[in-house]
Design a protein around this motif. Structure first.
Motif, PDB file in Angstrom:
ATOM      1  N   LEU A 139      49.863 -43.996   8.576  1.00 30.70           N
ATOM      2  CA  LEU A 139      51.085 -44.581   8.020  1.00 30.70           C
ATOM      3  C   LEU A 139      51.845 -43.565   7.184  1.00 30.70           C
ATOM      4  CD1 LEU A 139      49.492 -47.992   7.014  1.00 30.70           C
ATOM      5  CD2 LEU A 139      51.134 -47.625   8.853  1.00 30.70           C
ATOM      6  N   ALA A 140      53.063 -43.942   6.826  1.00 32.86           N
ATOM      7  CA  ALA A 140      53.954 -42.993   6.151  1.00 32.86           C
ATOM      8  C   ALA A 140      54.180 -43.357   4.694  1.00 32.86           C
ATOM      9  CB  ALA A 140      55.286 -42.976   6.883  1.00 32.86           C
ATOM     10  N   GLU A 141      54.372 -42.350   3.869  1.00 30.61           N
ATOM     11  CA  GLU A 141      54.865 -42.542   2.500  1.00 30.61           C
ATOM     12  C   GLU A 141      56.384 -42.644   2.574  1.00 30.61           C
ATOM     13  OE1 GLU A 141      54.134 -43.067  -0.481  1.00 30.61           O
ATOM     14  OE2 GLU A 141      51.967 -42.846  -0.587  1.00 30.61           O
ATOM     15  N   ASN A 165      45.352 -43.959   7.150  1.00 26.40           N
ATOM     16  CA  ASN A 165      45.763 -43.386   5.869  1.00 26.40           C
ATOM     17  C   ASN A 165      47.286 -43.411   5.714  1.00 26.40           C
ATOM     18  OD1 ASN A 165      46.627 -40.670   4.384  1.00 26.40           O
ATOM     19  ND2 ASN A 165      44.667 -41.358   3.563  1.00 26.40           N
ATOM     20  N   ARG A 166      47.750 -43.750   4.527  1.00 28.68           N
ATOM     21  CA  ARG A 166      49.175 -43.618   4.222  1.00 28.68           C
ATOM     22  C   ARG A 166      49.306 -42.413   3.298  1.00 28.68           C
ATOM     23  NH1 ARG A 166      53.392 -47.246   4.544  1.00 28.68           N
ATOM     24  NH2 ARG A 166      52.077 -49.093   4.700  1.00 28.68           N
ATOM     25  N   GLN A 188      47.510 -55.036   5.008  1.00 32.88           N
ATOM     26  CA  GLN A 188      48.451 -53.980   5.387  1.00 32.88           C
ATOM     27  C   GLN A 188      49.805 -54.157   4.707  1.00 32.88           C
ATOM     28  OE1 GLN A 188      48.238 -54.617   9.610  1.00 32.88           O
ATOM     29  NE2 GLN A 188      46.734 -53.006   9.919  1.00 32.88           N
ATOM     30  N   THR A 197      52.549 -54.216   1.435  1.00 30.98           N
ATOM     31  CA  THR A 197      52.858 -53.182   0.448  1.00 30.98           C
ATOM     32  C   THR A 197      51.791 -53.186  -0.646  1.00 30.98           C
ATOM     33  OG1 THR A 197      55.180 -53.541   0.924  1.00 30.98           O
ATOM     34  CG2 THR A 197      54.664 -52.341  -1.097  1.00 30.98           C
ATOM     35  N   GLU A 206      52.061 -48.339  -4.085  1.00 25.34           N
ATOM     36  CA  GLU A 206      53.397 -48.016  -3.565  1.00 25.34           C
ATOM     37  C   GLU A 206      54.473 -48.555  -4.498  1.00 25.34           C
ATOM     38  OE1 GLU A 206      54.022 -48.386   0.903  1.00 25.34           O
ATOM     39  OE2 GLU A 206      52.213 -49.543   0.570  1.00 25.34           O
TER      40      GLU A 206
END
Ligand code: ATP
Length: 624
Positions: free
Chosen positions: A259-261, A448-449, A596, A598, A602
């Motif tokens: 996953l993305a930041e 992993n994010r 999954q 938020t 974050e």
């Protein structure tokens, strides 16, 4: 391996909410467990009979379970049902009504109801073995494999007389079970275990039982690339860390997605990658992980659901165009307007998820898969290869065209190039861009994010914050025009460290009439009698829900809040983080599991950036 030992462990787990204690309880048990039973134990501990990606889910209805409890205990159905209404848990009812040998309790079943209710009111915590004065050694003699076998037969019972068949199978287990065993058999049968030990706790326990602290990342990696806790448990117990390190990506075992930041601007993003990165269009569709084997293809969602029946055309096309015997690739499936050829927003592709009329949907909603990664090809696990190499392999591995294409990508080396690429993505009707590291360490980090991938969306330009995918944990009854319906929802983010859902807002805006009508259907299957064990809340709603439904929410600002529990005491003593002016966007994230959604981390990162930008702490609340 006796099921009573496992049931006793579940019972002990229920007596604490502290993750460290749970880990030790589980580790102590796993150390002594029979290695051949560990696979079953790992699934049963999650209230499941298979790994998460297995298409079958037991999920027996409460009503059927109550019938089986009634028949095996001898108590009338209305008695059993009233107890269930009182306790809200079929497991507790079964425990109270069954005795150790399945012998009917009490004299007259007609008058037994009153005497049952004379018992102490249900307690918050379940009774432990010690509380009940049951000797540690008490057991029905039921074996873990017998319980697993019985539950699997219930799951497999199909056809006309399936209800009767399921009841009979469950009865034959309950008749032999001790009260505590009956509690967990019923809970597993409903799919609601409620012992509160999630995947991370189970992995911690495997580490504590069979390895060292330093080995923990490798154990987690084995889980992330197989999504199979049973496999990981059995492998580590039988083969130790060498066997765990040898676990590899394989077709048929979904890999947890990377996953993305997020960052708030293109210049910050280019700077983060030290002036050079790859940028890809960010398509607005459904993420698909395709497992291609010699003569079949399986498509998995990020929730590990099997989406092959929804996209049979994509599956066929992938097989016919793939140059490898076996491959695992990822891409975004997007709906295409058949008349204009333009990409359509996310909502359109979700029509492909409907169970009925898939042939019509295939005809009416053509889709295209924009591929962006390859994690395996013909025996080679590619997750440790850098991004540009994986991308080259993906491009070379297919005859591209038609329904399968590569994502549009460019390596950018300046802010200006980045801004230009982003503008092109928006013109092409994409959500924004995904920037990806091209460094030598740009591996595929399953599950992993992180900052190897960073997303930037056009929405960021209009709003102060990104959207949030939040989980519904409670509801408030409506007033005025909303009387008789749910008027607002209590929403939570996930703390992955603690494995808890922590509240961030009360959401009452963005619901149209149709959604207000639909809410009970959407939510009532998850009703709970009290605050679920995985929820941390100070705001008390009228009803609680087991965290299940994920909804997309936008907000004006993240604020310090005295009543919300997300990141409580982290930014200020006595305050958590809350969302100001939250609004539902109309997008249900049924493609996401609650875990999954938020995370509080974050939200904390967004809060720090926001306060950094505005140079001061904002402190208002949404609490009316
Ligand atoms: P969002 O809510 O922004 O879609 P998310 O929470 O679902 O994000 P993120 O990791 O935050 O997941 O965003 C990445 C998602 O974007 C991926 O899961 C994938 O579905 C989608 N996507 C679209 N285009 C790409 C691409 N080119 N590369 C990787 N992912 C992409």
């Amino acid at each position: 391996m006796l099921f009573s030992d496992l049931a006793r462990t579940f019972d002990r787990l229920e007596s604490t909410t502290k993750r460290l204690e749970m880990t030790t309880i589980l580790a102590d048990f796993l150390r002594t467990a029979d290695h051949d039973s560990l696979r079953d134990i790992a699934y049963l501990a999650q209230g499941k009979l298979h790994p998460d990606f297995h298409p079958q889910v037991l999920g027996m209805s409460d009503r059927l379970i109550l019938k089986a409890v009634s028949k095996s205990s001898g108590y009338q159905e209305n008695v059993v049902e009233r107890m269930w209404i009182e306790s809200g848990d079929t497991g507790t009812v079964a425990e109270k009504l069954m005795d150790g040998e399945g012998v009917v309790k009490g004299g007259s079943k007609q008058t037994s109801l009153d005497s049952l209710f004379e018992k102490p009111a249900p307690r918050k915590r379940q009774m432990s073995f010690e509380d009940m004065g049951i000797m540690e050694s008490e057991s029905s003699g039921l074996d873990v494999s017998e319980v697993m076998g019985g539950l699997r037969r219930i799951e497999a019972t199909d056809g006309k007389r399936s209800q009767e068949g399921k009841i009979n199978e469950l009865m034959s287990l309950l008749k032999r079970a001790t009260p505590v065993e009956a509690r967990y058999i019923c809970r597993i049968a409903t799919g609601r275990m409620r012992v509160g030990a999630g995947d991370m706790t189970f992995l911690d326990a495997l580490g504590e039982a069979f390895a060292t602290k330093e080995d923990r990342p490798d154990i987690e990696r084995a889980f992330n690339i197989t999504c199979d806790m049973g496999l990981v448990a059995e492998t580590i117990a039988k083969g130790g860390m060498d066997a765990i390190r040898a676990v590899s990506v394989s077709v048929g075992n979904p890999v947890k997605v990377m996953l993305a930041e997020r960052l708030p601007s293109i210049p910050e993003l280019v700077e983060k990658f030290e002036g050079r990165c790859a940028m890809e269009f960010k398509y607005d569709g459904i993420r698909i992980q395709a497992h291609i084997s010699r003569d079949s293809v399986k498509l998995y969602s990020r929730r590990l659901e099997d989406l092959t029946p929804n996209f049979p055309d994509v599956a066929r096309f992938l097989r016919s165009r793939c140059r490898h015997d076996e491959a695992i690739v990822e891409g975004e499936c997007v709906a295409i307007d058949p008349e204009t050829g333009f990409m359509l927003p996310f909502q359109h592709v979700t029509h492909r998820r409907k169970k009925h009329g898939i042939d019509d949907a295939v005809r009416d909603i053509p889709v295209r898969m924009f591929m962006f990664d390859m994690v395996y090809a013909d025996g080679e696990d590619m997750t440790m290869r850098p991004y540009l190499e994986r991308r080259r392999a993906l491009e070379e591995g297919f005859d591209l065209g038609g329904m399968i294409q590569m994502t549009t990508m460019r390596v950018v080396e300046s802010e200006e190039e980045g801004e230009e690429f982003f503008a092109n993505a928006v013109t092409a009707r994409c959500e924004g861009i995904m920037a990806k590291s091209v460094a030598s360490n740009s591996v595929y980090k399953a599950g992993n994010r992180g900052f190897l991938w960073i997303k930037y969306k056009k929405d960021y330009q209009q709003a102060l914050t990104d959207s949030f995918d939040l989980v519904v944990v409670g509801a408030f009854y409506g007033m005025g025009k909303r009387a008789g319906k749910y008027g607002a929802l209590l929403m939570a983010a996930y703390d992955s460290e603690k494995g808890m859902f922590e509240t961030v807002c009360k959401l009452g805006t963005g619901f149209d009439d149709a959604f207000l009508e639909y809410m009970p259907t959407l939510l009532n299957g998850n009703l709970c009698r009290e605050m679920p064990r995985s929820v941390d809340a100070e705001m008390i709603p009228d009803v609680w829900f087991e965290p299940t439904v994920v909804m997309e929410v936008v907000a004006a600002e993240i604020t310090l809040s005295p009543i919300h529990t997300a990141s409580k005491d982290v930014y200020k003593n006595g305050a958590g983080l809350g969302l100001r002016f939250p609004r539902y966007t109309g997008r249900l994230r049924s493609d996401k599991d609650p875990e999954q959604c938020t995370t509080v981390t974050e939200i904390g990162d967004m809060y720090e950036r926001q306060t950094h930008d505005s140079d001061g702490l904002s402190e208002t609340g949404d609490e009316e």
